[in-house]
Design a protein around this motif. Sequence first.
Motif, mmCIF file in Angstrom:
data_model
loop_
_atom_site.group_PDB
_atom_site.id
_atom_site.type_symbol
_atom_site.label_atom_id
_atom_site.label_comp_id
_atom_site.label_asym_id
_atom_site.label_seq_id
_atom_site.Cartn_x
_atom_site.Cartn_y
_atom_site.Cartn_z
ATOM 1 N N GLU A 214 -4.746 -28.349 -8.822
ATOM 2 C CA GLU A 214 -3.241 -28.695 -8.673
ATOM 3 C C GLU A 214 -2.777 -30.212 -8.601
ATOM 4 N N ILE A 215 -1.588 -30.454 -8.987
ATOM 5 C CA ILE A 215 -0.994 -31.523 -8.979
ATOM 6 C C ILE A 215 0.554 -31.476 -8.970
ATOM 7 N N SER A 216 1.066 -32.449 -7.810
ATOM 8 C CA SER A 216 2.710 -32.277 -8.082
ATOM 9 C C SER A 216 3.170 -33.562 -8.121
ATOM 10 N N VAL A 217 4.362 -33.645 -9.152
ATOM 11 C CA VAL A 217 4.763 -35.157 -9.298
ATOM 12 C C VAL A 217 6.339 -34.755 -9.224
ATOM 13 N N GLU A 218 7.010 -36.004 -9.082
ATOM 14 C CA GLU A 218 8.587 -36.061 -9.171
ATOM 15 C C GLU A 218 9.047 -37.152 -9.278
ATOM 16 N N HIS A 219 10.211 -37.138 -9.651
ATOM 17 C CA HIS A 219 11.017 -38.564 -10.346
ATOM 18 C C HIS A 219 12.511 -38.168 -10.104
ATOM 19 N N THR A 220 13.081 -39.295 -9.742
ATOM 20 C CA THR A 220 14.814 -39.074 -9.465
ATOM 21 C C THR A 220 15.490 -40.199 -10.356
ATOM 22 N N TYR A 221 16.270 -39.552 -11.085
ATOM 23 C CA TYR A 221 17.382 -40.397 -11.759
ATOM 24 C C TYR A 221 18.681 -40.546 -11.123
ATOM 25 N N LEU A 222 18.849 -41.857 -11.093
ATOM 26 C CA LEU A 222 20.201 -42.419 -10.332
ATOM 27 C C LEU A 222 21.260 -42.676 -11.329
ATOM 28 N N ASN A 223 22.377 -42.965 -10.474
ATOM 29 C CA ASN A 223 23.554 -43.256 -11.297
ATOM 30 C C ASN A 223 23.947 -42.497 -12.661
ATOM 31 N N LEU A 224 23.694 -41.235 -12.447
ATOM 32 C CA LEU A 224 24.055 -40.317 -13.698
ATOM 33 C C LEU A 224 25.552 -40.273 -13.837
ATOM 34 N N GLU A 225 25.972 -40.248 -15.212
ATOM 35 C CA GLU A 225 27.439 -39.940 -15.307
ATOM 36 C C GLU A 225 27.578 -38.527 -15.340
ATOM 37 N N PRO A 226 28.911 -38.129 -14.917
ATOM 38 C CA PRO A 226 29.306 -36.685 -14.752
ATOM 39 C C PRO A 226 29.187 -35.961 -16.119
ATOM 40 N N GLY A 227 28.387 -34.859 -16.415
ATOM 41 C CA GLY A 227 28.083 -34.113 -17.565
ATOM 42 C C GLY A 227 27.004 -33.112 -17.261
ATOM 43 N N GLU A 228 26.568 -32.508 -18.161
ATOM 44 C CA GLU A 228 25.468 -31.474 -18.175
ATOM 45 C C GLU A 228 24.152 -32.018 -18.682
ATOM 46 N N TYR A 229 23.312 -31.812 -17.655
ATOM 47 C CA TYR A 229 21.773 -32.357 -17.900
ATOM 48 C C TYR A 229 20.905 -31.017 -17.812
ATOM 49 N N HIS A 230 19.646 -31.342 -18.854
ATOM 50 C CA HIS A 230 18.302 -30.660 -18.701
ATOM 51 C C HIS A 230 17.357 -31.507 -18.742
ATOM 52 N N LEU A 258 20.560 -25.721 -17.468
ATOM 53 C CA LEU A 258 21.492 -26.860 -17.429
ATOM 54 C C LEU A 258 21.749 -27.393 -15.895
ATOM 55 N N ILE A 259 21.955 -28.549 -15.613
ATOM 56 C CA ILE A 259 22.118 -29.101 -14.188
ATOM 57 C C ILE A 259 23.331 -29.914 -14.383
ATOM 58 N N THR A 260 24.488 -29.568 -13.717
ATOM 59 C CA THR A 260 25.766 -30.093 -13.843
ATOM 60 C C THR A 260 25.959 -31.249 -12.956
ATOM 61 N N ILE A 261 26.112 -32.356 -13.316
ATOM 62 C CA ILE A 261 26.715 -33.714 -12.422
ATOM 63 C C ILE A 261 27.977 -33.664 -12.315
ATOM 64 N N ASP A 262 28.614 -33.432 -11.382
ATOM 65 C CA ASP A 262 30.179 -33.540 -11.232
ATOM 66 C C ASP A 262 30.853 -34.079 -10.062
ATOM 67 N N TYR A 263 31.132 -35.316 -10.220
ATOM 68 C CA TYR A 263 31.511 -36.154 -8.890
ATOM 69 C C TYR A 263 32.600 -37.121 -9.294
ATOM 70 N N ASN A 264 33.190 -37.519 -8.167
ATOM 71 C CA ASN A 264 34.192 -38.559 -8.131
ATOM 72 C C ASN A 264 33.386 -39.770 -7.791
ATOM 73 N N GLU A 265 33.578 -40.731 -8.628
ATOM 74 C CA GLU A 265 32.971 -41.957 -8.311
ATOM 75 C C GLU A 265 33.526 -42.671 -7.065
ATOM 76 N N PRO A 266 33.096 -42.715 -5.974
ATOM 77 C CA PRO A 266 33.568 -43.340 -5.006
ATOM 78 C C PRO A 266 34.080 -44.732 -4.790
ATOM 79 N N ILE A 267 35.219 -45.078 -4.442
ATOM 80 C CA ILE A 267 35.741 -46.571 -4.383
ATOM 81 C C ILE A 267 35.494 -46.901 -2.793
ATOM 82 N N TYR A 268 34.787 -47.922 -2.646
ATOM 83 C CA TYR A 268 34.329 -48.449 -1.235
ATOM 84 C C TYR A 268 35.387 -49.375 -0.922
ATOM 85 N N GLY A 269 35.849 -49.085 0.361
ATOM 86 C CA GLY A 269 36.517 -50.204 0.936
ATOM 87 C C GLY A 269 36.965 -49.865 2.356
#
Length: 526
Positions: A214-230, A258-269
């Motif tokens: 057996e083997i396990s792998v993983e990967h993370t996608y960053l900075n995705l726009e809101p929408g539907e992914y698979h 389908l995996i939904t990315i739905d977030y409000n882009e934070p505005i830091y300050g």
Amino acid sequence: MADEIDSLDEIKKKAKIVAEATGRDEAEVLGDLLDDGIVNHSNDNSKDSLVEQLKEAAELINTVQSINQDVSENKVLNGGENSTEVKVETTLEGDIVDRAIASVHRKAENIKKIALIFIPVFLLLTGGTMEGIGMINIFGGDNSDYNGEDICNPEWFYDEHGYSFENQLEVRYTFIDYQYCNIEFISGHFIIQLFYEDEIIDETRIGNQDFTNEISVEHTYLNLEPGEYHYRVEFHTVDCEDGSCEHGDEYYLPQSNLITIDYNEPIYGCTDIMADNYDSGADADDGSCEYPPSEPCEVAINNHYRGHVADDVEQDAILISFKVVPQYCDEENIFIEIDLFQNGYAENYTYDTIVMGDTDTDISHIFDNVSIGNSWIPRITATVDGEQKEQVNFWGIDIEEQEPELCEINLFWIAIGTNATHASVGYDLDCGYDDNDLEGYNVSVQFLVYELNGTSGGPNATGPITYDTKLHFIQGWVEDNHYITLTNFTASNATHYDFYYYAIWIDGNDESQMIEEKWLNREINP
């Protein structure tokens, strides 16, 4: 219509062959074939378990192996010393058997009927798939040393999970051989394809993967726009250890849900409105807020007062009052201590309290039973967290020795009564006018009778005809009546007389006090 009847008859024949080979009911097998064309127990609710399905497959293989042994040893069919070898490529993938017979080598003409029977059996069981991972020799060979314990059929299982967090998507994928064949190693690479609204937007290759079981792998996608992914995962084996060869087998995992990315882009300050650099457009604080230098907590003591209670200088109680005025002390606890002391001595009397925050607060306190002495000084101290913020001393105040409280003798009630032979006076004396515990006095009471216009002094003094005296100790306020009676004062047969009443005592100041009552020219009826 004739073609359909022929097809149905052919299916019935195949059902009979499979039923005899597996020991199943012919009607159940026929139901499977009519359901989806595959002997996969789809028409048998009791065969839902993968374990039960694998057992059925194993029973089928054992049956074929048993027949193979008979065929191999039948010298008539094989033509003398020859033997027959039938190799089947197979794997257990999903429901039951997912591989079919890859090749059938026949040496004798008479084996054709047997081969024609068993090839459809395995094709029916597997739905017709011809891909394979391992080889199982179920019919034996010319030099076969078959031992069931030496054979392992890897069964690969795919396990995947996708997790989304704000604008991130994490793919976790596991490729497992549930048979745990302990193959020395498998070499290959993974390909992860990321889809955004059904279009590939990223393809990630994770290469040079050597593993056992057996083997396990993983990967993370960053900075995705809101929408539907698979996503979809592929594994490609390599046929040589150094990786220089062409791809071997390829395995494809079906697309994920389908995996939904739905977030409000934070505005830091800086989001604190009290800060100097407050940013009204920010919705996520970044710790950059800047504030003006904080003012130190300050405390003032105003409106000083100290004095005797009720302004009575003979009181031994001292009243102290003042106002606490804090500034920049929000959420602070201000400790207030009031001390009363004489110059050169430690405090003899102490009282403390707490004031909270920036609210102006009036404070007053009475020190009672203060000892006799001159210049008792009130001192007020304000501290915050042990730091002194203010301290003031009031003017001193004297405590003088108090005069003892004295009661005053009063005549609460008095009355006189006369007849032809005697006269009586009734009276009630009290010390004070209400209930009290004041010290009392000895009081001398006299009742006298004179001839009309008689006197006790002077050159023409006649003195009283007669009198009587009583001594009383009068203390507090008590309802008690006393009487004095005079007799034998009418020998002159006079008809009018003068009567006198006196109460005499020495008060707490050693001064003589007296109460006088008189009834003059009172007629006595013979």
